[in-house]
Each structure stands twice: as C-alpha cells, then as structure tokens.
Design a protein around this motif. Structure first.
Motif, PDB file in Angstrom:
ATOM      1  N   ASN A 182       0.863  -1.173   0.000  1.00 38.82           N
ATOM      2  CA  ASN A 182       0.000   0.000   0.000  1.00 38.82           C
ATOM      3  C   ASN A 182       0.912   1.239   0.000  1.00 38.82           C
ATOM      4  OD1 ASN A 182      -1.455   2.277   0.983  1.00 38.82           O
ATOM      5  ND2 ASN A 182      -3.017   0.923   1.840  1.00 38.82           N
ATOM      6  N   HIS A 183       0.842   2.004  -1.057  1.00 39.87           N
ATOM      7  CA  HIS A 183       1.741   3.157  -1.235  1.00 39.87           C
ATOM      8  C   HIS A 183       1.696   4.120  -0.039  1.00 39.87           C
ATOM      9  CE1 HIS A 183       3.730   6.445  -3.461  1.00 39.87           C
ATOM     10  NE2 HIS A 183       2.859   7.226  -2.851  1.00 39.87           N
ATOM     11  N   VAL A 184       0.493   4.404   0.433  1.00 37.82           N
ATOM     12  CA  VAL A 184       0.343   5.404   1.500  1.00 37.82           C
ATOM     13  C   VAL A 184       0.954   4.882   2.805  1.00 37.82           C
ATOM     14  CG1 VAL A 184      -1.312   6.809   2.756  1.00 37.82           C
ATOM     15  CG2 VAL A 184      -1.726   6.272   0.364  1.00 37.82           C
ATOM     16  N   SER A 234       3.321   2.766   2.971  1.00 36.82           N
ATOM     17  CA  SER A 234       4.779   2.681   2.817  1.00 36.82           C
ATOM     18  C   SER A 234       5.457   4.028   3.074  1.00 36.82           C
ATOM     19  CB  SER A 234       5.164   2.116   1.447  1.00 36.82           C
ATOM     20  OG  SER A 234       4.979   3.060   0.425  1.00 36.82           O
ATOM     21  N   HIS A 235       4.753   5.142   2.816  1.00 35.65           N
ATOM     22  CA  HIS A 235       5.346   6.453   3.127  1.00 35.65           C
ATOM     23  C   HIS A 235       5.795   6.502   4.598  1.00 35.65           C
ATOM     24  CE1 HIS A 235       5.343   9.254  -0.192  1.00 35.65           C
ATOM     25  NE2 HIS A 235       4.138   8.887  -0.577  1.00 35.65           N
ATOM     26  N   VAL A 236       5.016   5.880   5.484  1.00 36.21           N
ATOM     27  CA  VAL A 236       5.346   5.885   6.916  1.00 36.21           C
ATOM     28  C   VAL A 236       6.651   5.109   7.160  1.00 36.21           C
ATOM     29  CG1 VAL A 236       4.547   5.120   9.200  1.00 36.21           C
ATOM     30  CG2 VAL A 236       2.920   6.099   7.561  1.00 36.21           C
ATOM     31  N   VAL A 256       0.922  13.131   4.598  1.00 35.95           N
ATOM     32  CA  VAL A 256       0.515  14.289   3.797  1.00 35.95           C
ATOM     33  C   VAL A 256       1.205  14.251   2.435  1.00 35.95           C
ATOM     34  CG1 VAL A 256      -0.202  15.967   5.535  1.00 35.95           C
ATOM     35  CG2 VAL A 256       2.224  15.543   5.252  1.00 35.95           C
ATOM     36  N   SER A 257       0.404  13.991   1.392  1.00 38.09           N
ATOM     37  CA  SER A 257       1.003  13.894   0.062  1.00 38.09           C
ATOM     38  C   SER A 257       0.094  14.557  -0.963  1.00 38.09           C
ATOM     39  CB  SER A 257       1.236  12.424  -0.288  1.00 38.09           C
ATOM     40  OG  SER A 257      -0.001  11.811  -0.563  1.00 38.09           O
ATOM     41  N   GLY A 258       0.387  14.308  -2.235  1.00 34.16           N
ATOM     42  CA  GLY A 258      -0.431  14.887  -3.286  1.00 34.16           C
ATOM     43  C   GLY A 258      -1.789  14.208  -3.392  1.00 34.16           C
ATOM     44  N   THR A 278       9.310  12.394  -0.534  1.00 31.47           N
ATOM     45  CA  THR A 278       8.575  12.293  -1.804  1.00 31.47           C
ATOM     46  C   THR A 278       8.668  10.840  -2.298  1.00 31.47           C
ATOM     47  OG1 THR A 278      10.569  13.175  -2.817  1.00 31.47           O
ATOM     48  CG2 THR A 278       8.764  14.698  -2.521  1.00 31.47           C
ATOM     49  N   ASP A 279       7.922  10.540  -3.361  1.00 27.62           N
ATOM     50  CA  ASP A 279       7.794   9.139  -3.787  1.00 27.62           C
ATOM     51  C   ASP A 279       9.148   8.497  -4.099  1.00 27.62           C
ATOM     52  OD1 ASP A 279       5.129   9.258  -3.409  1.00 27.62           O
ATOM     53  OD2 ASP A 279       4.582   9.385  -5.528  1.00 27.62           O
ATOM     54  N   ASN A 280       9.322   7.295  -3.601  1.00 29.93           N
ATOM     55  CA  ASN A 280      10.568   6.542  -3.805  1.00 29.93           C
ATOM     56  C   ASN A 280      10.275   5.062  -3.592  1.00 29.93           C
ATOM     57  OD1 ASN A 280      11.448   5.661  -0.868  1.00 29.93           O
ATOM     58  ND2 ASN A 280      10.629   7.722  -0.706  1.00 29.93           N
TER      59      ASN A 280
HETATM   60 ZN    ZN Z   1       3.343   9.226  -2.414  1.00 28.92          ZN
END
Ligand code: ZN
Ligand code: KG4
Length: 368
Positions: free
Chosen positions: A125-127, A129-131, A160-162, A334-336
């Motif tokens: 889950n992309h969101v 994974s940000h954590v 908090v992202s786009g 940011t996305d990675n």
């Molecule tokens: Zn993102």
C-alpha cells in the motif's frame, strides 16, 4: 528486498536489507534508492498526464531496476542481472493507490521478475509505505540524513502527500487505526492548485513554500474549514478562498478566469497569497496532529509523504509537540521505492504471507 514503485510520476526501484541487532533491535538499511522523476515532462501540462506517465514508466522501469541492483551490489557490476537477482530474497511492489496505467507497469514488471527469478512478492500500500520511510536508519549511500533510531509504537503518523492527508495511529507494525482523513482535496493537491492560480511551476509544494518566504502570512485571513470528526480534514474551501482573494486582488470578481491571474498579480501579492495559504494549511495539520497527540499519547510521531518536506510544517510541528520528531531525508519524503522495499522487508521479517505472482493485480483505489 527489491522495491518497485510506479504509482504516479516517479519510476523508482531500491534495495533494502533488514536485520536483528543485539543492541539496537531491528535495523533497516538502504542499499540503493533509484528514482527517475517525470516532473520535467509533466511540467509543460501543469500536472501529471496519466497516459504520458504510464508510457514513461515503460521506458524507465528496466534501467531503473538495473541501476538499483547495481548500486546495491557494486561488486557484481559487470555481472548479468541474473547474478544480482540471486542476492534478492523477495520483491515488494506498489499495488495501490495510484494511477491505474502507472501502477500496472511496476506491478507487471515485479510479477515477471518474481516468476522468472522465483522470488516471493509482497504487494504494498503506497500510502502506508510512506510511513516506513521513517524506519530506514542506515545506509552506505552518500547524501542522506536519516533518523538515528526508528520510531516506536504506539506511533502517530501524519501522512501528507499529493493524493492523501490522514492521521493514522499504529499500535504495531501493520496494525493501525485511521483517525481521520481529508474529505475532499489532499493538502499537497491544494499546494499544487494554489501554485496554478499563482502561475508557479508544478509541483506546487516547493514553489509555493519558496515564494511564501517573501510574503506576509497575515495579509489574507483565510478561514480554517470546519469538518465533522475531530481528525478529518478539508482543503477545497481554502483553495477556493485563495482563488477568490486572488481575483479580488486584481480588481475582478468570481467570473475572472483563473488563467488571467498569474500575469495580473504582482510578485508581492503572489508571495502574500502563498504565505497566507501556507499558514492556514500548516496550522490545520499541526492543530489536528497536536489534538491526536494529546488524546493518544504516542511514543513517536512521524510525518510522511511529499508535504513532509515542507519546512514551515516541520518548524511548527517541532514547536508545538512536546516530543522530538525525527524527520527523514527529504528524498525519502517524496515518492521513492526505498519506502516500498522497507515495508516489504518488515512484512517478510515478521512473517506476513507473500502473494502469488500469478494472481496479483493493481488496486488503484486501495485505502488504508
Ligand atoms: Zn506518495
Ligand atoms: O508523496 P508524494 O511525492 O506523491 C504522492 O504520493 O502524492 O507527494 C507529492 C506532493 C505534491 O502535491 C507536492 O506539491 C507536495 O507533495 N510537496 C510539498 C513540498 N514538496 C512536495 N508540499 C509542500 N511543501 C513542500 N516543500
């Protein structure tokens, strides 16, 4: 763990490894982090064009994976990819949320690799994974400022992202409760839209916060929107308030086309609008995070996603919260794919089950 991320306009691959240390506990180490951004391609259109994004991922994905493996295993530099893949235990790939066409490229590549190299695959889950970008504490790579220690549970995460704005309370790895989320626009999206109103380049976050430094944050009194639920957010009203104020500042009314605004507004007016907007956006995020902190007394607080790169947000959070917040490197906000590989590595380490590469599919609307 090889991570692959193609949910939006960054084509990314990375390798991380996870291990148990006798003193410092579980340590996540980033061996490579390759990101090819399409920002320059989409800039001309003022935002991401999904069809172009998907095509660009097709061109970039294999060289990006190759580079990530090469950086992680420099001693195998001249060897075929097969030799490098032999050192990979498993593959983590973003399954959602994101743009369908973009997600497909990463996921199909991961499936093919998993099948041909015979590796387990972890859908991510992309969101979420940000954590996990905040759990990466070691790297041999130059130019990264990482937190000294991973966050502890219970963990309060402001994401908090786009595409997302939410407060999530993690009791443990993979065990979380969504406290609240935006009811309309994400905060990063609001930054991007305000940038468009002011005629600033995409992505809007960095450009709005840059000119905000020159402006007066109290010049325009934008309202904080009221939404039901203590931890829910709303940013579309704020964006419209900025539009109306910009129209008024040029002597127009709501019928003035927004395309007229960038050339009519003075640099000083743009800076004041940006600063006043950023103030309300950041105040809202900090206020709700503080409330959640008081109610849940977490052991750690992390801020994740592209907007976590915002200096004003970092400054205000550090000032308001009676806990030290460790921020990770801007490049990991940011996305990675390092964050994707990190979540995959924790899943593997804690024996979460891998998925069959035969049946895995994208989930563009995946929620936390
Ligand atoms: Zn993102
Ligand atoms: O996490 P991310 O790279 O992609 C998504 O998953 O959405 O976040 C991108 C968002 C964009 O809306 C961008 O304008 C915003 O993060 N952003 C910022 C800053 N840097 C990036 N917003 C405010 N201040 C920044 N410095």
């Amino acid at each position: 763990m090889l991570g692959i991320e193609t949910s939006c306009d960054e084509t990314a691959a990375a390798v991380v490894e996870i291990s148990q240390h006798p003193h410092s506990g579980v340590v996540c180490r980033m061996l490579s982090n390759t990101v090819v951004s399409q920002i320059d391609i989409h800039k001309a259109f003022g935002g991401v064009v999904p069809e172009i994004a998907a095509r660009s991922h097709i061109e970039a994905i294999l060289p990006v994976i190759d580079k990530a493996l090469d950086t992680a295993f420099p001693f195998l530099h001249d060897e075929p990819v097969k030799e490098k893949m032999a050192l990979i235990d498993a593959i983590a790939v973003t399954q959602g949320a994101g743009l369908g066409g973009s997600l497909l490229i990463g996921l199909q590549t991961a499936r093919s690799l998993a099948l041909t190299a015979d590796k387990p695959i972890y859908p991510i889950n992309h969101v979420e994974s940000h954590v996990y970008a905040n759990f990466i504490t070691e790297t041999p790579l130059k130019g990264y400022q990482l937190p000294a220690k991973p966050p502890r549970f219970p963990l309060l995460a402001l994401i908090v992202s786009g595409g997302h704005t939410q407060l999530v309370l993690f009791e443990d790895y993979f065990k979380y409760q969504l406290l609240g989320k935006t009811q309309d626009d994400a905060v990063g999206e609001a930054f991007d839209k305000v940038a468009k109103i002011l005629g600033l380049p995409y992505p809007g976050g960095p450009s709005v916060s840059e000119i905000a430094k020159e402006g007066e944050a109290n010049k325009f009194n934008f309202p904080k929107s009221k939404v039901e639920g203590d931890y829910n957010f709303s940013f579309s009203g704020l964006k419209t308030a900025v539009l109306r104020a910009a129209q008024e500042a040029c002597g127009g009314d709501h019928t003035m086309p927004s395309t007229e605004l960038p050339r009519r507004l003075s640099e000083a007016q743009k800076a004041d609008l940006a600063a006043s907007f950023q103030k309300v956006a950041v105040d809202t995020l900090v206020g709700k995070t503080y409330k959640a902190f008081l109610e849940h007394s977490p052991a750690s607080v992390v801020v994740a996603g592209g907007v976590a790169a915002n200096h004003e947000l970092r400054r205000q959070l550090s000032e308001k919260l009676p806990i030290k917040i460790e921020y990770t490197d801007m490049k990991l906000c940011t996305d990675n794919a390092a964050m994707v590989a990190a979540l995959g590595a924790f899943k593997a380490f804690y024996k979460q089950s891998a998925k069959s590469p035969y049946s895995l599919d994208i989930e563009p609307n995946l929620k936390m």
